[in-house]
Motif scaffolding. Structure first.
Motif, PDB file in Angstrom:
ATOM      1  N   VAL A 135       9.081   9.309  19.355  1.00  0.00           N
ATOM      2  CA  VAL A 135      10.456   8.835  19.455  1.00  0.00           C
ATOM      3  C   VAL A 135      10.661   8.234  20.836  1.00  0.00           C
ATOM      4  N   ALA A 136      11.750   7.480  20.987  1.00  0.00           N
ATOM      5  CA  ALA A 136      12.045   6.842  22.267  1.00  0.00           C
ATOM      6  C   ALA A 136      12.586   7.859  23.267  1.00  0.00           C
ATOM      7  N   THR A 137      12.504   7.519  24.526  1.00  0.00           N
ATOM      8  CA  THR A 137      13.089   8.369  25.567  1.00  0.00           C
ATOM      9  C   THR A 137      14.604   8.183  25.549  1.00  0.00           C
ATOM     10  N   ILE A 138      15.322   9.144  26.122  1.00  0.00           N
ATOM     11  CA  ILE A 138      16.786   9.100  26.115  1.00  0.00           C
ATOM     12  C   ILE A 138      17.312   9.125  27.545  1.00  0.00           C
ATOM     13  N   THR A 139      18.575   8.726  27.675  1.00  0.00           N
ATOM     14  CA  THR A 139      19.230   8.749  28.980  1.00  0.00           C
ATOM     15  C   THR A 139      19.954  10.077  29.169  1.00  0.00           C
ATOM     16  N   PHE A 140      20.493  10.253  30.363  1.00  0.00           N
ATOM     17  CA  PHE A 140      21.253  11.464  30.680  1.00  0.00           C
ATOM     18  C   PHE A 140      22.448  11.613  29.741  1.00  0.00           C
ATOM     19  N   TRP A 141      23.186  10.531  29.495  1.00  0.00           N
ATOM     20  CA  TRP A 141      24.381  10.596  28.668  1.00  0.00           C
ATOM     21  C   TRP A 141      24.030  10.854  27.206  1.00  0.00           C
ATOM     22  N   GLN A 142      22.903  10.328  26.739  1.00  0.00           N
ATOM     23  CA  GLN A 142      22.463  10.638  25.386  1.00  0.00           C
ATOM     24  C   GLN A 142      22.082  12.110  25.267  1.00  0.00           C
ATOM     25  N   ALA A 143      21.452  12.651  26.310  1.00  0.00           N
ATOM     26  CA  ALA A 143      21.101  14.071  26.312  1.00  0.00           C
ATOM     27  C   ALA A 143      22.348  14.936  26.286  1.00  0.00           C
ATOM     28  N   MET A 144      23.378  14.533  27.025  1.00  0.00           N
ATOM     29  CA  MET A 144      24.635  15.285  27.013  1.00  0.00           C
ATOM     30  C   MET A 144      25.255  15.231  25.619  1.00  0.00           C
ATOM     31  N   GLY A 145      25.206  14.075  24.973  1.00  0.00           N
ATOM     32  CA  GLY A 145      25.729  13.948  23.621  1.00  0.00           C
ATOM     33  C   GLY A 145      24.965  14.814  22.629  1.00  0.00           C
ATOM     34  N   ILE A 146      23.641  14.869  22.760  1.00  0.00           N
ATOM     35  CA  ILE A 146      22.827  15.721  21.883  1.00  0.00           C
ATOM     36  C   ILE A 146      23.183  17.185  22.097  1.00  0.00           C
ATOM     37  N   PHE A 147      23.330  17.587  23.354  1.00  0.00           N
ATOM     38  CA  PHE A 147      23.678  18.969  23.655  1.00  0.00           C
ATOM     39  C   PHE A 147      25.037  19.344  23.054  1.00  0.00           C
ATOM     40  N   ILE A 148      26.027  18.486  23.234  1.00  0.00           N
ATOM     41  CA  ILE A 148      27.363  18.777  22.705  1.00  0.00           C
ATOM     42  C   ILE A 148      27.340  18.769  21.179  1.00  0.00           C
ATOM     43  N   LEU A 149      26.605  17.832  20.574  1.00  0.00           N
ATOM     44  CA  LEU A 149      26.491  17.790  19.119  1.00  0.00           C
ATOM     45  C   LEU A 149      25.848  19.063  18.582  1.00  0.00           C
ATOM     46  N   CYS A 150      24.803  19.541  19.249  1.00  0.00           N
ATOM     47  CA  CYS A 150      24.154  20.786  18.821  1.00  0.00           C
ATOM     48  C   CYS A 150      25.103  21.963  18.934  1.00  0.00           C
ATOM     49  N   LYS A 151      25.907  22.006  19.969  1.00  0.00           N
ATOM     50  CA  LYS A 151      26.872  23.081  20.126  1.00  0.00           C
ATOM     51  C   LYS A 151      27.935  23.039  19.033  1.00  0.00           C
ATOM     52  N   ILE A 152      28.337  21.830  18.652  1.00  0.00           N
ATOM     53  CA  ILE A 152      29.331  21.704  17.582  1.00  0.00           C
ATOM     54  C   ILE A 152      28.727  22.131  16.249  1.00  0.00           C
ATOM     55  N   LEU A 153      27.497  21.677  15.974  1.00  0.00           N
ATOM     56  CA  LEU A 153      26.872  21.965  14.677  1.00  0.00           C
ATOM     57  C   LEU A 153      26.396  23.402  14.542  1.00  0.00           C
ATOM     58  N   PHE A 154      25.806  23.954  15.596  1.00  0.00           N
ATOM     59  CA  PHE A 154      25.160  25.254  15.501  1.00  0.00           C
ATOM     60  C   PHE A 154      25.942  26.377  16.157  1.00  0.00           C
ATOM     61  N   GLY A 155      27.074  26.088  16.737  1.00  0.00           N
ATOM     62  CA  GLY A 155      27.932  27.122  17.299  1.00  0.00           C
ATOM     63  C   GLY A 155      27.688  27.356  18.771  1.00  0.00           C
ATOM     64  N   PHE A 156      28.586  28.092  19.332  1.00  0.00           N
ATOM     65  CA  PHE A 156      28.554  28.359  20.760  1.00  0.00           C
ATOM     66  C   PHE A 156      28.029  29.748  21.072  1.00  0.00           C
ATOM     67  N   GLY A 157      27.450  30.416  20.110  1.00  0.00           N
ATOM     68  CA  GLY A 157      26.900  31.743  20.349  1.00  0.00           C
ATOM     69  C   GLY A 157      27.962  32.809  20.223  1.00  0.00           C
TER      70      GLY A 157
END
Length: 136
Positions: free
Chosen positions: A42-64
């Motif tokens: 897969v392609a490399t990602i930027t800082f802002w894309q990484a932040m979006g992935i992190f927030i998306l994962c938190k929304i989808l999988f919960g905050f613990g």
């Protein structure tokens, strides 16, 4: 001095939260860019894309959950466990047995109602089956 602390926390808490999210996003970006392009091509990602992935994962999988156990964990929430222990102490032996049976039934049913599974039989009673007839 106390009043200064209360005013300062309204500035400190958002800055600390932004720093935490930024640090996590940087870690996500580094892990993604160093692992996934070689493994999954897969392609490399930027800082802002990484932040979006992190927030998306938190929304989808919960905050613990506090303590990592959640409602489905062993014993449930500590306040609920203490409440149930207190209630259990005041029960009569008949009430305790009825409660235990109800919990066993609930565990065997699942959330969609009672249904029999082939492995729920009492395997100690296998001698009650009729013997099979052999063909000669």
């Amino acid at each position: 001095m106390k009043n200064l602390f209360y005013k300062g926390r309204f500035i400190f808490i958002p800055i600390a939260a932004a720093a935490f999210i930024s640090a996590i996003s940087f870690v996500v970006m580094q892990l993604w860019n160093h692992l996934l392009p070689d493994i999954l091509h897969v392609a490399t990602i930027t800082f802002w894309q990484a932040m979006g992935i992190f927030i998306l994962c938190k929304i989808l999988f919960g905050f613990g959950h506090k303590g990592g156990r959640g409602w489905g964990g062993r014993g449930g929430a500590p306040w609920m466990r203490a409440k149930m222990e207190e209630r259990f102490k005041t029960m009569t032996p008949e009430q305790k047995e009825k409660f235990k049976q109800k919990m066993r039934d609930r565990a065997n049913c699942g959330p969609w109602g009672r249904h029999e599974h082939p492995f729920n039989r009492d395997w100690d009673q296998f001698d009650t089956e009729a013997p099979k007839a052999t063909q000669e």
